[in-house]
Design an enzyme around this catalytic site. Structure first.
Site, PDB file in Angstrom:
ATOM      1  N   LYS A 106       0.862  -1.187   0.000  1.00  0.00           N
ATOM      2  CA  LYS A 106       0.000   0.000   0.000  1.00  0.00           C
ATOM      3  C   LYS A 106       0.887   1.222   0.000  1.00  0.00           C
ATOM      4  O   LYS A 106       2.011   1.193   0.518  1.00  0.00           O
ATOM      5  CB  LYS A 106      -0.879   0.019   1.253  1.00  0.00           C
ATOM      6  CG  LYS A 106      -2.161   0.807   1.073  1.00  0.00           C
ATOM      7  CD  LYS A 106      -3.213  -0.047   0.387  1.00  0.00           C
ATOM      8  CE  LYS A 106      -4.483   0.676   0.112  1.00  0.00           C
ATOM      9  NZ  LYS A 106      -5.501  -0.212  -0.471  1.00  0.00           N
ATOM     10  N   GLY A 218     -25.643   2.271   0.050  1.00  0.00           N
ATOM     11  CA  GLY A 218     -24.526   2.943  -0.631  1.00  0.00           C
ATOM     12  C   GLY A 218     -24.741   2.762  -2.120  1.00  0.00           C
ATOM     13  O   GLY A 218     -24.761   1.625  -2.612  1.00  0.00           O
ATOM     14  N   GLY A 220     -22.968   4.095  -4.910  1.00  0.00           N
ATOM     15  CA  GLY A 220     -21.884   4.633  -5.731  1.00  0.00           C
ATOM     16  C   GLY A 220     -21.440   3.564  -6.702  1.00  0.00           C
ATOM     17  O   GLY A 220     -22.251   2.770  -7.193  1.00  0.00           O
ATOM     18  N   ASN A 221     -20.127   3.515  -6.952  1.00  0.00           N
ATOM     19  CA  ASN A 221     -19.598   2.549  -7.913  1.00  0.00           C
ATOM     20  C   ASN A 221     -19.993   1.112  -7.548  1.00  0.00           C
ATOM     21  O   ASN A 221     -20.641   0.416  -8.333  1.00  0.00           O
ATOM     22  CB  ASN A 221     -18.065   2.705  -7.974  1.00  0.00           C
ATOM     23  CG  ASN A 221     -17.422   1.675  -8.881  1.00  0.00           C
ATOM     24  OD1 ASN A 221     -17.362   0.502  -8.554  1.00  0.00           O
ATOM     25  ND2 ASN A 221     -16.972   2.098 -10.048  1.00  0.00           N
ATOM     26  N   ALA A 222     -19.636   0.680  -6.349  1.00  0.00           N
ATOM     27  CA  ALA A 222     -19.886  -0.710  -5.951  1.00  0.00           C
ATOM     28  C   ALA A 222     -21.393  -0.983  -5.850  1.00  0.00           C
ATOM     29  O   ALA A 222     -21.885  -2.007  -6.354  1.00  0.00           O
ATOM     30  CB  ALA A 222     -19.184  -1.006  -4.637  1.00  0.00           C
ATOM     31  N   GLY A 223     -22.142  -0.097  -5.223  1.00  0.00           N
ATOM     32  CA  GLY A 223     -23.566  -0.315  -4.979  1.00  0.00           C
ATOM     33  C   GLY A 223     -24.394  -0.355  -6.255  1.00  0.00           C
ATOM     34  O   GLY A 223     -25.287  -1.200  -6.398  1.00  0.00           O
TER      35      GLY A 223
HETATM   36  P1  NAD Z   1     -18.405   5.603  -3.941  1.00  0.00           P
HETATM   37  O1  NAD Z   1     -17.873   6.841  -3.339  1.00  0.00           O
HETATM   38  O2  NAD Z   1     -18.555   5.477  -5.419  1.00  0.00           O
HETATM   39  O3  NAD Z   1     -19.864   5.308  -3.302  1.00  0.00           O
HETATM   40  C1  NAD Z   1     -20.147   5.372  -1.946  1.00  0.00           C
HETATM   41  C2  NAD Z   1     -21.652   5.488  -1.785  1.00  0.00           C
HETATM   42  O4  NAD Z   1     -21.983   5.406  -0.402  1.00  0.00           O
HETATM   43  C3  NAD Z   1     -22.237   6.819  -2.293  1.00  0.00           C
HETATM   44  O5  NAD Z   1     -23.432   6.550  -2.992  1.00  0.00           O
HETATM   45  C4  NAD Z   1     -22.589   7.569  -0.998  1.00  0.00           C
HETATM   46  O6  NAD Z   1     -23.690   8.447  -1.157  1.00  0.00           O
HETATM   47  C5  NAD Z   1     -22.952   6.409  -0.107  1.00  0.00           C
HETATM   48  N1  NAD Z   1     -22.920   6.727   1.311  1.00  0.00           N
HETATM   49  C6  NAD Z   1     -22.030   7.467   2.002  1.00  0.00           C
HETATM   50  N2  NAD Z   1     -22.396   7.543   3.285  1.00  0.00           N
HETATM   51  C7  NAD Z   1     -23.522   6.806   3.416  1.00  0.00           C
HETATM   52  C8  NAD Z   1     -24.371   6.493   4.492  1.00  0.00           C
HETATM   53  N3  NAD Z   1     -24.120   6.945   5.710  1.00  0.00           N
HETATM   54  N4  NAD Z   1     -25.427   5.706   4.232  1.00  0.00           N
HETATM   55  C9  NAD Z   1     -25.700   5.246   2.995  1.00  0.00           C
HETATM   56  N5  NAD Z   1     -24.928   5.506   1.942  1.00  0.00           N
HETATM   57  C10 NAD Z   1     -23.868   6.281   2.155  1.00  0.00           C
HETATM   58  O7  NAD Z   1     -17.512   4.433  -3.359  1.00  0.00           O
HETATM   59  P2  NAD Z   1     -17.321   2.934  -3.925  1.00  0.00           P
HETATM   60  O8  NAD Z   1     -16.162   2.885  -4.812  1.00  0.00           O
HETATM   61  O9  NAD Z   1     -18.637   2.405  -4.380  1.00  0.00           O
HETATM   62  O10 NAD Z   1     -16.896   2.197  -2.575  1.00  0.00           O
HETATM   63  C11 NAD Z   1     -17.856   1.830  -1.594  1.00  0.00           C
HETATM   64  C12 NAD Z   1     -17.211   0.880  -0.605  1.00  0.00           C
HETATM   65  O11 NAD Z   1     -16.711  -0.249  -1.307  1.00  0.00           O
HETATM   66  C13 NAD Z   1     -16.012   1.467   0.148  1.00  0.00           C
HETATM   67  O12 NAD Z   1     -15.980   0.916   1.437  1.00  0.00           O
HETATM   68  C14 NAD Z   1     -14.835   0.979  -0.648  1.00  0.00           C
HETATM   69  O13 NAD Z   1     -13.664   0.900   0.143  1.00  0.00           O
HETATM   70  C15 NAD Z   1     -15.333  -0.404  -1.023  1.00  0.00           C
HETATM   71  N6  NAD Z   1     -14.594  -0.935  -2.170  1.00  0.00           N
HETATM   72  C16 NAD Z   1     -14.764  -0.395  -3.415  1.00  0.00           C
HETATM   73  C17 NAD Z   1     -14.032  -0.910  -4.476  1.00  0.00           C
HETATM   74  C18 NAD Z   1     -14.217  -0.384  -5.878  1.00  0.00           C
HETATM   75  O14 NAD Z   1     -13.624  -0.968  -6.795  1.00  0.00           O
HETATM   76  N7  NAD Z   1     -15.031   0.632  -6.092  1.00  0.00           N
HETATM   77  C19 NAD Z   1     -13.115  -1.958  -4.268  1.00  0.00           C
HETATM   78  C20 NAD Z   1     -12.980  -2.502  -2.977  1.00  0.00           C
HETATM   79  C21 NAD Z   1     -13.729  -1.967  -1.935  1.00  0.00           C
END
Ligand code: NAD
Length: 416
Positions: A106, A218, A220-223
């Site tokens: 990291k 959530g 965002g990307n993952a959701g």
């Molecule tokens: P992102 O920023 O695209 O999305 C995060 C989402 O969470 C947003 O829609 C935001 O509005 C929502 N959010 C924030 N606070 C909230 C709350 N209190 N209640 C409900 N929703 C809330 O992030 P992402 O890339 O989707 O990552 C989300 C999680 O997945 C993180 O923990 C990240 O570490 C993990 N993750 C992501 C990836 C990836 O490839 N994107 C890989 C490994 C782990």
């Protein structure tokens, strides 16, 4: 920072627990608890106003017994060496649990990316690579994007490395844009991997997912990809989704595609046609077959874990369940697919990117998805079998599988 809140101390304690359960000797345990190599650098960067600012950066190569180090670079105002150590440690187990031949690493830079212009970001990215470049490379350590870094920053970093070495090295970094050596399928890889793991989990515990309900916390990307693929691959109904501003619920199910489009157009989910507005706390307590926490850490806590009414919790977010909540979910018989297995699809496709760069030959999207499915399926099976053998939760079992693999590699190398 107090000892009990220090993320690296927490990570080390988890390792010690698993090492004891595996009967590992003292030297192996000590090595598993120690970063193999750390580089700390001071980075002078010319700012747009003509002044020079000095940024502190780190790169930690936690363990390379199974292969070159791999892990993202974070740009974060409150970054510390201990956060970077903890995340590098965790990357070691994540790569091991999906059985990709990589170690854990990291990197981090203490900075506030929101206050930097694009040109300042480029100079910072290049300064970081000039400083840590000598310890990077496909046979040493391959970084990737993480919090507040992205494909463009990876492109500048790769370019700087190539300038230093006067050679082409697309594989020195992953998460690059496709036009300069990125992989097909990286965009939805994290959610897709979690969906494959959920499918295998349901099979293992005799749960039929088709037509069943899921909730996504959530968006965002993952959701967003999780909702879309739960529908597409698992045939599930998405009945609840939320983001930081609140959520929506419809027991009849909502179209994931329409939810994504609605959020894009309106910036939030509020007012989605035909749905009732709910709070995040209500979403966590919704009766569903699968709950996908895909937002932040510490979402399921001692205060709300007893209300979780799901058969499977697939942790796409990192650390969404506190240790106290974990005990409660376990006692309720909920199958929790732990974060570093559930969201390992991202690092797996990053590894595929490295493989394609090394071959200088690029795979079709279907090949990437097929291979990801294979990796996630095998990883879930190994963890499930360990959990059956040791009568532990999937989370404990994932640690046992991963740490045993790293310890076995260290032993074969004669490290201890
Ligand atoms: P992102 O920023 O695209 O999305 C995060 C989402 O969470 C947003 O829609 C935001 O509005 C929502 N959010 C924030 N606070 C909230 C709350 N209190 N209640 C409900 N929703 C809330 O992030 P992402 O890339 O989707 O990552 C989300 C999680 O997945 C993180 O923990 C990240 O570490 C993990 N993750 C992501 C990836 C990836 O490839 N994107 C890989 C490994 C782990």
């Amino acid at each position: 920072m107090s000892e009990e809140r220090n993320p690296f101390v927490i990570a080390q304690n988890r390792v010690k627990k698993a090492a004891a359960a595996l009967g590992l000797d003292a030297a192996t345990t000590e090595l598993l608890c120690s970063p193999q190599r750390e580089v700390a650098v001071a980075l002078p960067v010319k700012m747009d106003d003509g002044t020079t600012k000095v940024f502190q950066g780190f790169r930690v190569q936690y363990n390379t017994a199974r292969g070159p180090a791999k892990g993202g670079i974070r740009w974060f105002p409150t970054e510390t060496i201990d956060t970077v150590r903890a995340l590098a440690c965790w990357m070691t187990w994540k790569a091991a649990v999906v059985d990709i031949p990589l170690g854990g690493g990291k990197g981090g830079v203490i900075c506030d990316p929101k206050s930097l212009s694009e040109t300042e970001k480029e100079r910072l990215a290049r300064a970081y690579i000039r400083a840590v470049g000598p310890v990077l490379g496909i046979t040493k350590d391959v970084p990737a994007p993480d919090v507040y870094t992205n494909g463009q920053i990876m492109a500048w970093m790769m370019d700087e490395f190539e300038k230093m070495t006067m050679e082409c090295h697309p594989g020195v970094i992953t998460g690059k844009p496709i036009a300069i050596g990125g992989s097909q399928g990286r965009g939805d890889a994290t959610a897709r991997g979690g969906i494959y793991a959920t499918r295998e989990c349901a099979k293992a515990y005799g749960i039929d997912l088709k037509g069943q309900t899921c909730a996504v916390q959530g968006f965002g990307n993952a959701g967003q990809f999780a909702a879309t693929l739960a529908e597409e691959i698992l045939g599930m109904k998405v009945v609840a989704v939320s983001d930081s501003r609140g959520g929506v619920y419809n027991p009849e199910g909502m179209s994931a595609k329409e939810l994504v489009e609605y959020k894009k157009a309106n910036g939030s989910l509020a007012g989605f046609p035909g749905a009732k507005e709910i709070t995040n706390e209500e979403l966590i307590a919704t009766k569903v077959c699968v709950l996908f926490p895909a937002a932040l850490e510490n979402t399921i806590t001692e205060a709300n874990a007893s209300k979780v009414d799901a058969q499977i919790v697939c942790e796409l977010a990192n650390g969404p369940t506190t240790p106290e909540a974990d005990v409660i979910l376990d006692a309720k018989g909920i199958h929790v697919i732990p974060d570093y297995l559930a969201n390992a699809g991202g690092v797996t496709v990053s590894y595929f990117e490295q493989c394609q760069n090394a071959q200088n030959y690029y795979w079709e999207l279907e090949d990437v998805q097929k291979r990801l499915d294979q990796k996630m399926t095998n990883a879930f099976k190994a963890v499930y079998e360990m959990s059956e053998e040791k009568k532990t939760s999937l989370r404990e079992a994932a640690y046992l599988v991963a740490i045993k693999r790293v310890a076995d590699a260290m032993k074969l190398r004669g490290w201890c």
